[in-house]
Design a protein around this motif. Structure first.
Motif, PDB file in Angstrom:
ATOM      1  N   GLY A 121      35.040  21.577  93.927  1.00  0.00           N
ATOM      2  CA  GLY A 121      36.114  22.506  94.301  1.00  0.00           C
ATOM      3  C   GLY A 121      37.354  21.821  94.837  1.00  0.00           C
ATOM      4  O   GLY A 121      38.091  22.409  95.627  1.00  0.00           O
ATOM      5  N   PHE A 122      37.567  20.586  94.456  1.00  0.00           N
ATOM      6  CA  PHE A 122      38.780  19.908  94.901  1.00  0.00           C
ATOM      7  C   PHE A 122      39.990  20.588  94.257  1.00  0.00           C
ATOM      8  O   PHE A 122      39.885  21.265  93.243  1.00  0.00           O
ATOM      9  CB  PHE A 122      38.751  18.428  94.498  1.00  0.00           C
ATOM     10  N   ARG A 123      41.167  20.362  94.893  1.00  0.00           N
ATOM     11  CA  ARG A 123      42.342  21.048  94.359  1.00  0.00           C
ATOM     12  C   ARG A 123      43.613  20.266  94.668  1.00  0.00           C
ATOM     13  O   ARG A 123      43.612  19.364  95.495  1.00  0.00           O
ATOM     14  CB  ARG A 123      42.425  22.460  94.916  1.00  0.00           C
ATOM     15  N   GLY A 124      44.651  20.707  93.988  1.00  0.00           N
ATOM     16  CA  GLY A 124      45.957  20.092  94.222  1.00  0.00           C
ATOM     17  C   GLY A 124      46.288  19.104  93.119  1.00  0.00           C
ATOM     18  O   GLY A 124      45.414  18.686  92.358  1.00  0.00           O
ATOM     19  N   PRO A 125      47.536  18.715  93.023  1.00  0.00           N
ATOM     20  CA  PRO A 125      47.853  17.662  92.063  1.00  0.00           C
ATOM     21  C   PRO A 125      47.160  16.371  92.481  1.00  0.00           C
ATOM     22  O   PRO A 125      46.924  16.141  93.669  1.00  0.00           O
ATOM     23  CB  PRO A 125      49.374  17.537  92.170  1.00  0.00           C
ATOM     24  N   ILE A 126      46.827  15.559  91.506  1.00  0.00           N
ATOM     25  CA  ILE A 126      46.090  14.325  91.788  1.00  0.00           C
ATOM     26  C   ILE A 126      47.050  13.143  91.790  1.00  0.00           C
ATOM     27  O   ILE A 126      47.810  12.945  90.830  1.00  0.00           O
ATOM     28  CB  ILE A 126      44.993  14.111  90.726  1.00  0.00           C
ATOM     29  N   VAL A 127      46.999  12.394  92.857  1.00  0.00           N
ATOM     30  CA  VAL A 127      47.790  11.161  92.912  1.00  0.00           C
ATOM     31  C   VAL A 127      47.114  10.151  91.988  1.00  0.00           C
ATOM     32  O   VAL A 127      45.939   9.831  92.167  1.00  0.00           O
ATOM     33  CB  VAL A 127      47.858  10.627  94.350  1.00  0.00           C
ATOM     34  N   MET A 128      47.858   9.684  91.000  1.00  0.00           N
ATOM     35  CA  MET A 128      47.263   8.845  89.961  1.00  0.00           C
ATOM     36  C   MET A 128      47.943   7.474  89.944  1.00  0.00           C
ATOM     37  O   MET A 128      49.114   7.344  89.582  1.00  0.00           O
ATOM     38  CB  MET A 128      47.433   9.545  88.603  1.00  0.00           C
ATOM     39  N   GLY A 129      47.200   6.471  90.369  1.00  0.00           N
ATOM     40  CA  GLY A 129      47.717   5.109  90.305  1.00  0.00           C
ATOM     41  C   GLY A 129      47.746   4.622  88.855  1.00  0.00           C
ATOM     42  O   GLY A 129      46.855   4.937  88.070  1.00  0.00           O
ATOM     43  N   ILE A 130      48.782   3.893  88.524  1.00  0.00           N
ATOM     44  CA  ILE A 130      48.884   3.368  87.156  1.00  0.00           C
ATOM     45  C   ILE A 130      49.095   1.860  87.209  1.00  0.00           C
ATOM     46  O   ILE A 130      49.496   1.319  88.240  1.00  0.00           O
ATOM     47  CB  ILE A 130      50.028   4.042  86.357  1.00  0.00           C
ATOM     48  N   GLY A 131      48.846   1.202  86.109  1.00  0.00           N
ATOM     49  CA  GLY A 131      48.838  -0.256  86.083  1.00  0.00           C
ATOM     50  C   GLY A 131      50.209  -0.877  85.929  1.00  0.00           C
ATOM     51  O   GLY A 131      50.452  -1.673  85.008  1.00  0.00           O
ATOM     52  N   THR A 132      51.103  -0.548  86.819  1.00  0.00           N
ATOM     53  CA  THR A 132      52.458  -1.107  86.748  1.00  0.00           C
ATOM     54  C   THR A 132      52.423  -2.634  86.822  1.00  0.00           C
ATOM     55  O   THR A 132      53.195  -3.315  86.147  1.00  0.00           O
ATOM     56  CB  THR A 132      53.293  -0.563  87.936  1.00  0.00           C
ATOM     57  N   ASP A 133      51.536  -3.157  87.657  1.00  0.00           N
ATOM     58  CA  ASP A 133      51.507  -4.605  87.860  1.00  0.00           C
ATOM     59  C   ASP A 133      51.134  -5.343  86.568  1.00  0.00           C
ATOM     60  O   ASP A 133      51.672  -6.406  86.273  1.00  0.00           O
ATOM     61  CB  ASP A 133      50.558  -4.967  88.996  1.00  0.00           C
ATOM     62  N   ALA A 134      50.241  -4.748  85.796  1.00  0.00           N
ATOM     63  CA  ALA A 134      49.836  -5.411  84.540  1.00  0.00           C
ATOM     64  C   ALA A 134      51.000  -5.449  83.552  1.00  0.00           C
ATOM     65  O   ALA A 134      51.216  -6.452  82.856  1.00  0.00           O
ATOM     66  CB  ALA A 134      48.651  -4.675  83.923  1.00  0.00           C
ATOM     67  N   VAL A 135      51.745  -4.365  83.498  1.00  0.00           N
ATOM     68  CA  VAL A 135      52.895  -4.332  82.587  1.00  0.00           C
ATOM     69  C   VAL A 135      53.961  -5.330  83.063  1.00  0.00           C
ATOM     70  O   VAL A 135      54.573  -6.044  82.268  1.00  0.00           O
ATOM     71  CB  VAL A 135      53.484  -2.902  82.515  1.00  0.00           C
ATOM     72  N   TYR A 136      54.109  -5.394  84.366  1.00  0.00           N
ATOM     73  CA  TYR A 136      55.077  -6.343  84.925  1.00  0.00           C
ATOM     74  C   TYR A 136      54.658  -7.778  84.569  1.00  0.00           C
ATOM     75  O   TYR A 136      55.484  -8.595  84.143  1.00  0.00           O
ATOM     76  CB  TYR A 136      55.134  -6.165  86.441  1.00  0.00           C
ATOM     77  N   ALA A 137      53.372  -8.062  84.745  1.00  0.00           N
ATOM     78  CA  ALA A 137      52.879  -9.415  84.463  1.00  0.00           C
ATOM     79  C   ALA A 137      53.095  -9.765  82.991  1.00  0.00           C
ATOM     80  O   ALA A 137      53.410 -10.916  82.655  1.00  0.00           O
ATOM     81  CB  ALA A 137      51.407  -9.509  84.823  1.00  0.00           C
TER      82      ALA A 137
END
Lengths: 770, 676
Positions: free
Chosen positions: A473-489
């Motif tokens: 029953g969780f709710r709300g928008p989900i904070v989603m981490g993305i792989g910015t560091d890999a793209v940067y590398a």
């Protein structure tokens, strides 16, 4: 490094000095690899050594045995932070290596007949995060179950054994895998020597710190303990003093009870379905054995709905990465059956009462009994069950950062481990719900696009996590981490550091790839019908100009995919000004900006303000329990913020029960060997703050309903309730971070909650009148 | 440790006070709640039972002084809901209308809805007071009640039938309806007109009518001139509440004090200047809107109730202003949910005659309705503040000793400007400034040019700091002092200081046992006095070093920050004083067995003790009384309530030292017990 070598040499020398005394007995075996260090006085045992009468010891079979070795004897480099840090654990020659097995095996010792004591140490210095060790160690008829997750932690087992004509057999029976570092066996004449000269120093090293490291650590004094009030004859007779202090106030090992806290009666009020804590403490006047706490039914609350734990004191650092200073603080709440108490050191017992959903309103009385070798005491308990249920505010989100056990499950190599991580995730989700938390931060993982521009994500793993999220029953928008560091590398040929340390402005292709990545994730999200994701490209960017410039580009790139962004930064820093147009959700540690600013900004444009109150999460202080309740309850109500989402449900570095090892302090919830949650006091205070908020929200809703009802009685009651709420509102001493100072007293929290409850009941009464 | 807010006191003086040689410590205020119910919007004082003690009237009740716990009905009370509107009692005025020697009460209601009445004091008899009709309506938002025509009797100054005029009773027939005497010609004066007062603008000895649209000169008595002479000047776009004529800058003529928008923002004084031989006015803003908070040291909306009084005994009239609470309900006006504050603005005059006002928060849990009154109701000679709002009626007791503007304090300078050479600086500079400070002393000057790219190699965004060690062992024991007092002026190139402008660390004795604090109180271009309780230092008897620091990350590259330290001193009370006195919980359950009380006892020498009497009263009855012999420092006293027979309701806690050397009181509310 040289220093470490000298240190190890000293230890070996020290052990060597005792070796002549240990020549024949005790039998000391250091399990591990062929080339790893061997503790002085111990005999090396490798997987290859099968039992032979000539050697007098060895494995029963070779099948499935393997060795691991990982020594941590020096600082390690943390490139992300640009510094050297302590290793996850400091290994001892005993613990730097081990032998593991996936099938049952036995280690055999041939020794003269007689009665032996046996000591076994089990664990590994490898990380092995996805391994759940679950096995039995059996000596004779005596069998012990060992369960723990991954590396860096060790278990010591003790047995008594009788050796006759046959070799002594230590049997290792795995459910998943077993692991062993050392076996010691000795007879009575050697007992004192083994305990004092071998086991005690070994355990201090393994469970605390190597002696030369430990010498660097200094203890901060406990808070002023106060003066023990006059002790009654009955207390002197039973050799302890029972007292109660509000659970929001810490009790340290040597805190003296106050006069008014003696002979306590425990009192609580709660609504059906609510969990409510109560605590009492025992101040032993002498050493006491066999302390137990029991409690029968409390009106409609059956005994099994009363969770009884003790507060464990731990050595904790005064801040996250501080080295060489510690203080002893109350922290985790652990189950116990029977414990021994040391004279002068408090034992605090924490009982959580869960009022059944169908409990009838009324006043109920019961008692909690404490007994030990000194005697027993019965403390009266009164529970008022209120005639209403608390409501949830659908517009607020209570979430938390979370290291998902499913990530460990995905890396597990055996079914027992997979099942363990799956079960732990479920228990923890249920625990979050019980504490009002119904959202977690997730991550897509994945890396940069391949040569064809395609991204590879583990959608099935994310789908499993989201299925669990939904099931609870969780709710709300989900904070989603993305792989910015890999793209940067990929584009910059190097990684940026923690908080964007050393980051440089990336080429436009980087931004295009971030946009493409977000679009790819969004496409999958929509296809699977998942809730909205808030895109979280970087954690806690610094205020440095380069970091802000980078953030602007990354956020623009995310938004180009038509999504909302989430940034963990303090919006009151004007260095972040350039980012403002691209931030949809500011998540900031303090309640800052203030309510008026937050509400005005949210009204003026589609932006949200979330808060990650790490100052009450244990990252830097394990004791602001009252601050945690204020943050989650009345303070949150007053703040204007939409969400509380602290970092983190549980954080560990090295041994999860040793808060001094590793680069940073361990904090917040632990779990039991089988994976069941083990809360800390602050987590319980989160729930109480959350309940405070629910009381207030329930009253606000009922005021609105009474106004709509329009009957004179209802309107009058609504007016009175508004006045009461306003007076509580006015009494809040608004702070960006509620921690210790200038808070309400613990008793005032309950009184204010009660004032709210009274108004709810008045409105209910008025609602029934014409 | 819980630290009471009063332990850390901050005073903000505006830049204009840079040369002020007589800086005052803030007054400690004690809030007494007469009622937490909403009956009225106006309040006044008078000795209604003629017992020599001042009483307070607020709407339907008068409250018997000096405790104000006993409330007596004047007329049948009617409790009003907070939203959306005011009550039927916006103003209470006191005067002996009947001429029997007993003070009567005039009640004015809403402009368009209520008749005005005066209530005749029953001369010690019980029961409601006899009601006498005054007038059909009293128009204008802040009608004055003053003897503007100098006939020895006050009259109401208000609008009626589009004219300003005086509503006067007939002294021979006080029970008869009052008569209106116009003083202006008929114009389209709005019945909700904002900004009204009485004062002598042209120094002719005759009070004039002050309006937001100018001042109307009262002609000499006997001139036969009924219409007063208009001198039009628009003081504010919208207009405030009560207006005053007072010689703010001490130049011999009266200036005008007014709020600028009673439902918006702003407070100002208007300096009277001569232009072409006529009086004109130059605006000096005292307080602006939220965006100007850092400039003026305070910002609150809806200044709808004002009064003048010399609160600190320095001979100058200070301004008392209250924020109106929900004048038009919870959604109306500006910042309707802002803290319900009362402020006093201390008037200071520099050596060159320049006047400035320094805001001091009195209270943030009361706010105002239409009337705030600064008058002594406790009999100690110090003006207290009476206020009433939708949150109830309150007396805010002035805690400043009568003898002087500031309680007698002993002081020892710890770091003087002559020690500038002993301070070491990193990523910044420190020197002794020839510029003179708040109290006309030379100052220590710390200059920081924020540099995000220079400084220490590994930390270009670093921590500029200065520190100074206490080299003399005799100077390291601070334990006999009450506070470390800092007076700091913060100048910066920024628009405002960041939220965490400067940090303070005191090593007692070392870094691992340091007292750390962010100096949040600092304001841009303003003097700030900060007092840090010595009791908060880890080891006050062994203080080794003091450090100030900033985090570069809180500033922009190339920001400039100049901090002037006028004094860094240890201070202590010279006479016994209770600091931060109050129960640990302001609300407790009625069946509670113990009431813990916390405070700090100051002003007595180390090693000495004093007998302190504690009392808990409810409904005029002493429920608990006990004494304790106490030494200086933090105290926690537990009152044993077992057998006290208290019931749910309000109580008053008090502590006193024999002979009245010091006294403190605090309210305590008892809630019905859940377990009875």
């Amino acid at each position: 490094m040289k220093g470490i070598m000298i240190r190890n040499r000293l230890v070996f020398t020290m052990l060597a000095m005792i070796a002549p005394m240990a020549a024949a007995s005790p039998h000391l075996f250091d399990m591990g690899a062929t080339r790893s260090a061997v503790a002085d006085g111990f005999e090396r045992v490798t997987p290859e050594q099968l039992f032979a009468m000539s050697s007098g010891h060895g494995w029963q079979a070779r099948d499935g045995l393997r060795a691991q070795a990982r020594a941590y004897t020096a600082l390690v480099e943390n490139r992300s932070r640009g510094r050297e840090e302590p290793p996850p654990i400091w290994t001892h020659p005993i613990t730097e290596d081990c032998i593991l097995g996936g099938v049952e095996n036995a280690f055999l010792i041939q020794a003269p007949p007689g009665a032996y004591e046996v000591y076994v140490m089990c664990g590994t210095s490898e990380a092995m995060r996805s391994q759940f060790f679950d096995f039995d160690v059996q000596v004779g008829a005596d069998s012990r179950r060992v369960q723990f997750e991954g590396g860096y932690q060790f278990r010591a087992l003790r047995f008594r054994a009788q050796i006759g004509s046959e070799p002594l057999a230590l049997r290792f029976k795995p459910r998943s895998q077993w692991v062993v570092n050392a076996v010691l066996a000795w007879t009575a004449p050697d007992a004192a020597h083994v305990e004092k000269d071998i086991i005690a120093p070994l355990e201090e090293w393994v469970f605390r710190m190597p002696p030369d490291e430990w010498a660097k650590w200094k203890a901060d004094p406990e808070p002023e303990p106060g003066i023990l009030p006059p002790v009654s004859a009955a207390d002197r007779e039973r050799r302890f003093v029972a007292y109660s202090r509000h659970y929001l106030e810490c009790i340290y090992p040597h805190t003296a009870p106050r006069g008014e806290e003696l002979d306590p009666a425990l009192r609580l009020f709660a609504t059906p379905g609510e969990l409510e804590p109560m605590t009492f403490a025992i101040h032993p006047l002498r050493d006491l054995k066999g302390a137990r706490v029991r409690m029968g039914a409390l009106g409609p609350v059956p005994p099994e709905q009363i969770d009884i734990r003790r507060v464990r004191f731990v050595k904790a650092r005064p801040n996250y990465t501080v080295q060489y200073r510690y203080r002893i603080v109350p922290d985790m709440l652990e189950r116990f059956d029977s414990i021994d108490l040391e004279s002068g050191e408090n034992a605090r017992f924490w009982l959580t009462v869960r009022v059944p959903d169908d409990a009838a309103p009324g006043l109920y009385r019961g008692a909690v009994t404490f007994e030990c070798s000194g005697g027993q005491v019965e403390l009266p308990v009164a529970l008022r069950v209120l005639p209403f249920r608390l409501r949830e505010d659908p517009n607020k989100i209570f979430g938390i950062y979370y290291r998902h056990p499913y990530d460990l499950m995905a890396g597990a190599t055996d079914e027992v481990s997979r099942e363990h991580f799956r079960r732990r995730a479920e228990w923890e989700h249920a625990d979050m719900v019980a504490h009002g938390t119904r959202n977690i931060v997730l991550s897509c993982g994945g890396g940069a696009a391949d040569s064809e521009g395609k991204f590879r994500f583990n959608w099935d793993l994310l789908a499993d996590k989201l299925a669990l999220w939904k099931r609870f029953g969780f709710r709300g928008p989900i904070v989603m981490g993305i792989g910015t560091d890999a793209v940067y590398a990929k584009h910059m040929k190097e990684r940026y550091g923690s908080h964007l340390r050393g980051v440089q402005v990336p080429p436009e292709a980087f931004c295009l790839e971030i946009t493409a990545m977000v679009k790819a994730i969004e496409a999958e999200r929509r296809r699977r019908g998942w809730p909205e994701f808030l895109y979280y490209p970087v954690d806690e960017p610094s205020t440095e100009a380069a970091a802000v410039q980078f953030m602007v580009k990354v956020l623009q790139a995310c938004k180009a995919a038509g999504v909302r962004t989430y940034v963990t930064a303090d919006p009151t820093h004007d260095q972040f000004d350039p980012m403002r147009p691209y931030v949809d959700v500011w998540c900031t540690q303090p309640f800052a900006p203030d309510r008026e600013t937050v509400l005005a900004d949210m009204k003026a444009r589609p932006v949200e303000y979330w808060c990650y109150p790490n100052h009450v999460n244990g990252e830097n202080d394990h004791t602001p329990v009252a601050g945690a309740r204020m943050t989650y309850g009345f303070g949150f109500w007053r703040s204007g913020f939409r969400t509380l989402i602290p970092w983190i449900y549980s954080s560990s570095s090295g041994d999860p029960f040793n808060y001094l090892d590793g680069s940073a302090m361990d904090f917040f919830n632990r779990h039991e060997p089988d994976g069941r949650p083990m809360p800390v006091a602050m987590w319980e205070a989160y729930r109480e703050g959350y309940d405070d908020y629910r009381y207030v929200y329930t009253l606000e809703q009922m005021i609105a309903e009474a106004r709509q009802n329009g009957s004179p009685a209802a309107v009058k009651a609504a007016s009175q309730a508004e006045r009461e709420l306003q007076s509580i509102w006015n009494a809040i001493r608004v702070q960006p971070k509620y921690k210790h100072d200038d808070l309400w007293s613990p008793a005032e929290f309950d009184a204010c909650r009660w004032l709210v409850a009274l108004q709810i009941m008045e409105l209910r009464k008025a609602g029934q009148q014409p | 440790m819980n630290t009471s807010a009063c332990f850390v006191a901050g005073v903000v003086l505006l830049a204009g006070a840079l040369m002020d040689a007589d800086a005052a410590a803030p007054i400690q205020w004690e809030r007494r709640v007469l009622t937490d119910k909403y009956y009225c919007d106006g309040i006044q004082r008078g000795d209604f039972n003629r017992d020599g003690q001042m009483d307070v009237v607020a709407g339907p009740f008068w409250y018997e002084g000096p405790t104000f716990q006993a409330a007596h009905e004047i007329y049948p009370p009617k409790e009003f809901p907070k939203p959306p509107s005011p009550t039927d009692s916006l103003y209470s005025f006191v005067h002996d209308f009947s001429g029997d020697g007993w003070p009567d009460v005039l009640v004015i209601g809403r402009v368009l809805f209520h008749q005005a009445f005066w209530y005749e004091n029953p001369r010690g008899q019980t029961g409601h007071w006899k009601k006498h009709f005054v007038h059909e309506r009293v128009q204008a938002e802040s009608p004055a009640f003053a003897d503007i025509d100098q006939d020895g009797r006050p009259e109401i100054v208000c609008i009626w039938q589009n004219q300003w005029g005086l509503l006067k009773p007939d002294p021979k027939g006080p029970a008869e309806p009052w008569a209106f005497h116009r003083v202006t010609r008929e114009t389209n004066w709005h019945h909700y007109y904002h900004g009204t007062g009485v004062g002598d603008v042209n120094s002719d000895g005759r009070p004039d009518l002050l309006l937001n649209d100018g001042w109307w000169e009262r002609p000499p008595a006997g001139s036969g001139q009924t219409e007063w002479i208009a001198h039009r000047f628009k003081f504010a776009a919208k207009g405030g509440a009560q207006m005053f004529a007072y010689d703010v800058d001490g130049d011999g003529d009266n200036d005008i004090i007014t709020s600028l928008d009673a439902h918006g923002w702003g407070l100002a004084w208007f300096e009277q200047v001569r232009e072409g031989g006529a009086a004109a006015f130059r605006e000096h803003k005292i307080m602006g809107d939220r965006s100007e908070e850092s400039r003026f040291g305070a910002a609150f909306s809806q200044p709808h109730a004002l009064d003048l009084a010399d609160l600190d005994g320095d001979g100058l009239q200070d301004i008392v202003v209250g924020k109106r609470v929900w004048a038009h309900g919870p959604k109306g006006d500006v910042e309707p949910d802002g803290a319900p504050v009362i402020y006093w603005f201390r008037l200071t005059r520099g050596a060159g005659g320049q006047a400035s006002y320094v805001p001091h928060l009195v209270d943030d849990q009361s706010g105002a309705g239409c009337q705030v009154v600064a008058a002594d109701v406790t009999g100690d000679g110090r003006p207290d503040i009476l206020t009433v709002s939708k949150l109830g009626a309150f007396v805010l007791v002035n805690g400043m000793p009568a003898a002087s503007a500031e309680p007698a304090m002993e002081k020892r300078i710890v770091f003087g400007p002559e020690m500038a050479g002993q301070w070491s600086a990193a990523e910044s500079t420190v020197d002794a400034s020839p510029r003179q400070g708040w109290a006309s002393h030379p100052m220590l000057h710390w200059h920081i040019a924020v540099d995000h790219f220079g400084g220490e190699a590994n930390y270009p965004v670093g921590w500029p700091r200065i520190s100074c060690a206490l080299r003399d062992p005799a100077s390291r024991d601070w334990s006999a002092w009450d506070y470390l007092q800092l007076s700091i002026y913060a100048g910066t190139s920024r628009d405002a200081l960041p939220r965490e402008p400067v940090g303070l660390a005191i090593y007692a004795p070392d870094k691992n046992s340091a007292y750390q604090r962010i100096l949040h109180e600092l304001k841009k271009d303003a003097w700030t006095r900060i007092r840090i309780p010595i009791a908060e230092l880890p080891r006050a008897q062994d203080v080794r070093l003091m450090q100030f620091h900033i985090a570069d990350s809180h500033y922009r590259h190339q920001d400039q920050l100049d901090l002037y330290f006028e004094e860094i001193a240890l201070v202590r009370y010279a006479q016994p004083a209770f600091l931060g006195f109050g129960p640990e919980s302001r609300v407790m359950f009625a069946d509670t067995a113990h009431v813990p009380v916390r405070f700090r006892l100051a002003g007595i020498a180390p090693g000495e003790t004093l007998e302190v009497a504690f009392e808990l009263r409810q409904g005029g009855r002493t429920a608990v009384r006990t004494t304790a012999r106490l030494a200086r420092g933090l105290q926690r006293i537990v009152l044993d309530l077992r057998g006290a027979q208290l019931s749910a309701g309000d109580c008053e806690l008090s502590a006193g030292i024999a002979g009245g050397a010091a006294r403190a009181t605090a309210p305590l509310r008892l809630a019905p017990s859940p377990w009875q």
